[in-house]
Design an enzyme around this catalytic site. Structure first.
Site, short mmCIF file in Angstrom:
data_model
loop_
_atom_site.label_atom_id
_atom_site.label_comp_id
_atom_site.label_asym_id
_atom_site.label_seq_id
_atom_site.Cartn_x
_atom_site.Cartn_y
_atom_site.Cartn_z
N THR A 150 0.84 -1.20 0.00
CA THR A 150 0.00 0.00 0.00
C THR A 150 0.87 1.25 0.00
OG1 THR A 150 -1.84 -1.13 1.05
CG2 THR A 150 -1.73 1.25 1.39
N GLY A 193 2.03 1.73 -3.46
CA GLY A 193 0.85 2.04 -4.27
C GLY A 193 0.50 3.52 -4.21
N CYS A 200 -0.89 -11.74 -0.32
CA CYS A 200 -1.59 -10.48 -0.06
C CYS A 200 -2.92 -10.71 0.66
CB CYS A 200 -1.82 -9.73 -1.36
SG CYS A 200 -2.57 -10.75 -2.62
N GLU A 252 0.13 -5.51 8.05
CA GLU A 252 0.42 -6.70 7.26
C GLU A 252 1.80 -7.22 7.67
OE1 GLU A 252 1.03 -5.93 3.05
OE2 GLU A 252 -0.10 -7.75 2.58
P1 NAP Z 1 6.65 -3.52 -2.76
O1 NAP Z 1 7.86 -3.36 -1.96
O2 NAP Z 1 5.58 -2.50 -2.68
O3 NAP Z 1 7.15 -3.69 -4.25
C1 NAP Z 1 6.29 -3.94 -5.32
C2 NAP Z 1 6.95 -3.47 -6.59
O4 NAP Z 1 7.06 -2.05 -6.56
C3 NAP Z 1 8.37 -4.01 -6.77
O5 NAP Z 1 8.60 -4.25 -8.13
C4 NAP Z 1 9.19 -2.85 -6.25
O6 NAP Z 1 10.51 -2.85 -6.67
C5 NAP Z 1 8.41 -1.68 -6.79
N1 NAP Z 1 8.71 -0.42 -6.10
C6 NAP Z 1 9.20 -0.22 -4.85
N2 NAP Z 1 9.36 1.09 -4.62
C7 NAP Z 1 8.98 1.74 -5.74
C8 NAP Z 1 8.92 3.10 -6.12
N3 NAP Z 1 9.29 4.08 -5.29
N4 NAP Z 1 8.47 3.40 -7.36
C9 NAP Z 1 8.08 2.44 -8.22
N5 NAP Z 1 8.12 1.12 -7.91
C10 NAP Z 1 8.56 0.78 -6.69
O7 NAP Z 1 5.94 -4.92 -2.48
P2 NAP Z 1 6.63 -6.34 -2.43
O8 NAP Z 1 7.41 -6.39 -1.16
O9 NAP Z 1 7.32 -6.67 -3.68
O10 NAP Z 1 5.36 -7.30 -2.36
C11 NAP Z 1 4.64 -7.49 -1.18
C12 NAP Z 1 3.43 -6.59 -1.14
O11 NAP Z 1 2.63 -6.80 -2.31
C13 NAP Z 1 2.52 -6.89 0.02
O12 NAP Z 1 2.06 -5.69 0.59
C14 NAP Z 1 1.38 -7.65 -0.62
O13 NAP Z 1 0.18 -7.60 0.10
C15 NAP Z 1 1.27 -7.00 -1.94
N6 NAP Z 1 0.59 -7.88 -2.92
C16 NAP Z 1 -0.68 -7.57 -3.31
C17 NAP Z 1 -1.35 -8.38 -4.20
C18 NAP Z 1 -2.76 -8.06 -4.64
O14 NAP Z 1 -3.19 -8.63 -5.64
N7 NAP Z 1 -3.49 -7.20 -3.99
C19 NAP Z 1 -0.73 -9.52 -4.71
C20 NAP Z 1 0.58 -9.82 -4.28
C21 NAP Z 1 1.22 -8.98 -3.39
P3 NAP Z 1 11.65 -3.36 -5.63
O15 NAP Z 1 11.48 -4.81 -5.52
O16 NAP Z 1 12.91 -2.99 -6.25
O17 NAP Z 1 11.41 -2.67 -4.33
#
Ligand code: NAP
Ligand code: MG
Length: 503
Positions: A253, A256, A309, A407
């Site tokens: 989030t 996002g 998630c 979370e």
């Molecule tokens: P995250 O840290 O938010 O990263 C998601 C993606 O965003 C990664 O590719 C990340 O790159 C990129 N990102 C990070 N900072 C950014 C920025 N400032 N600008 C643009 N992109 C950026 O999440 P995660 O740790 O990979 O995944 C876990 C999260 O995803 C949990 O909160 C989970 O609930 C959620 N999720 C949601 C769903 C759904 O369908 N609702 C499904 C799966 C997961 P980096 O890896 O380089 O940081």
């Protein structure tokens, strides 16, 4: 093209280990139909969380690489190489792409296992086949996108055209690396867009290989590009890019919210976000099949190491069955989850994705104990390896505790007792998240009442974590606002043009 999936279930631990050792993953960016290094030649290390060993040096894409990928995608779009192909041709390519995913099932499964630690059995039964299914589902829909002719005055002809958006940027998480990315690139490509994908830094290799398979399937260069790298660098550059028409994001989030800000500060691109959750899984004393309910509770929070998630992380149990339920969850967890090397087919729980994640989950465990929650099982076992956290549960959790609000994204269950349905609804909705929920009851009217009152994008009754491609998946509240899967999602990758003609 023979699918590899059939025989993989029989492979032994040694066979998987040999296959893993023989892999030589290509960690370069995939832009305009070919692999290439980052413009400044920087790389970062992708580390296997189970062994601490290097999986590959991965290109660290930056804004110059995002520019190159978007330019290739834009050129492909403007020339109509993909967007203006006959729909049946695009359908054939997406079908061949799905076939190639299955033909390379072992390799793709291994890449995800080595980079993020999920059990091999999960990748060959879930991630890889579901990715192929996603491609086929949207492939089937390619030539079912239609405009309408509307009722107008007699000397007017008015119709609508449903057109692709242009360049779609996708940013995906690491928990189901290839599968979650496919929920973006499959509908975006099916609708005729060009795609630039930024996978999560922890696990980008399967997505890079998939982009190559797309070209092998007959996809034109530039239609599907993958820029690996860090979120703050490649991800931000993509989300701020002036030639990107839409960003489809799945992740936390927190990030996002940043994506929406970047869109507002750049070109007002469309944004779809799928974010985190703290899903309530509710068990009423009148539920009919305690064994199934317990198994679903266990799988709902400990599956994929809790890195899901929509994990059912808040377990709301009616007081009449509360103690017995927790005890049965404890024994079922012992039966169902074996920590081990994710390459061993007997392993049902691998390590967490990296050391940072393991440290974060341990901090949650320590804090929950300090806040007065009672450890029911698991916790900080000394014998577990560095990135391994065993299935852990706390009872007597209250809604104000951090464990009930944030979370964890790890295998930690929070048991919360309740007395009445009203109380269950209040507790369930007391969250900034609203991704999913589960309700177990023998009463149909109670189930339907809960379905209306609980604020969540998905409500499961007498089951949990089920669904197929026809089901919209996404959140209420701060779990995000877009939907993945389902036919409607295809429309989110299109725009409507209105053509009005005076006859
Ligand atoms: P995250 O840290 O938010 O990263 C998601 C993606 O965003 C990664 O590719 C990340 O790159 C990129 N990102 C990070 N900072 C950014 C920025 N400032 N600008 C643009 N992109 C950026 O999440 P995660 O740790 O990979 O995944 C876990 C999260 O995803 C949990 O909160 C989970 O609930 C959620 N999720 C949601 C769903 C759904 O369908 N609702 C499904 C799966 C997961 P980096 O890896 O380089 O940081
Ligand atoms: Mg991150």
């Amino acid at each position: 093209m023979p699918s590899e999936l059939e025989g993989l279930g029989e492979l032994t631990y040694t066979a998987w280990r040999e296959k893993a050792d023989a892999l030589r993953p290509d960690g370069r960016l995939f832009i305009d139909g070919e692999y290439r290094d980052a413009a400044d030649e920087r790389t970062f290390e992708s580390i296997d969380p189970a062994t601490g060993k290097l999986v590959a040096n991965v290109a660290r894409g930056g804004s110059a690489d995002v520019d190159a990928a978007v330019a290739a995608a834009r050129r492909c779009f403007v020339q109509g190489d993909w967007a203006r192909q006959a729909p049946r041709n695009r359908l054939e390519v997406l079908y061949r792409f799905a076939d190639l995913i299955e033909a390379h099932a072992a390799e793709l499964a291994l890449l995800d296992v080595l980079e993020m630690g999920k059990p091999i059995t999960d990748t060959i039964t879930v991630d890889v086949p579901e990715t192929a299914l996603t491609l086929r589902f949207y492939g089937e829909a390619v030539d079912k996108l239609e405009g309408v002719t509307t009722a107008t005055e007699p000397d007017v002809f008015h119709y609508t055209l449903r057109e692709p958006l242009g360049v779609v940027g996708a940013i995906s998480p690491w928990n189901y690396p290839l599968w979650m990315a496919s929920w973006k690139f499959a509908p975006a490509l099916a609708a005729g867009n060009s795609v630039v994908l930024k996978p999560a830094e922890q696990a980008s290799l399967s997505c890079l290989r998939a982009a190559e398979l797309f070209v092998m399937a007959g996809g034109p260069p530039g239609a599907f590009n993958v820029v690996a790298g860090y979120g703050e660098e490649a991800g931000q550059a993509l989300a701020r890019h002036m030639d990107v028409a839409k960003i489809s994001f799945t992740g936390s989030t927190e990030v996002g919210k940043l994506i929406m800000k970047y869109a507002g500060e750049s070109n007002l691109k469309q944004v779809g976000v799928e974010c985190g959750g703290k899903s309530p899984h509710i068990f009423f004393a009148d539920l009919e099949d305690l064994d199934r309910a317990v198994a679903a509770a266990v799988e709902g929070i400990f599956g994929n190491m809790g890195e899901v998630c929509n994990a059912g992380s808040r377990l709301l149990v009616q007081r009449e069955i509360y103690d017995e339920f927790i005890e049965r969850v404890r024994t079922q967890t012992q039966r169902a989850y074996t920590l081990g090397d994710p390459l061993d087919p007997a392993t049902t729980m691998g390590p967490l994705v990296d050391a940072e994640a393991a440290a974060r989950v341990r901090e949650h465990i320590e804090e929950a104990e300090a806040a007065g929650a009672r450890l029911a099982f698991g916790g900080m076992t000394a014998d577990a390896g560095k990135n391994y956290v065993p299935p852990t549960a706390f009872s007597q959790v209250t809604s104000d505790m951090r464990l009930a609000r944030e979370e964890v994204f790890g295998p930690v269950a929070a048991f919360i007792p309740f007395s009445t349905a009203e109380e269950a609804v209040t507790i369930a909705n007391d969250s900034v998240y609203g991704l999913a929920a589960g309700v177990w009851t023998g009463s149909a009217s109670l189930a339907h009442r809960m379905a209306r009152e609980i604020q969540a994008g998905t409500l499961w009754v007498n089951t949990f974590n089920e669904g197929d491609m026809t089901q919209p998946f996404g959140g209420y509240k701060q779990s995000g606002h877009s939907r993945d899967k389902c036919l409607e999602t295809l429309l989110e990758y299109t725009q409507v043009k209105s053509v009005w003609m005076r006859l």
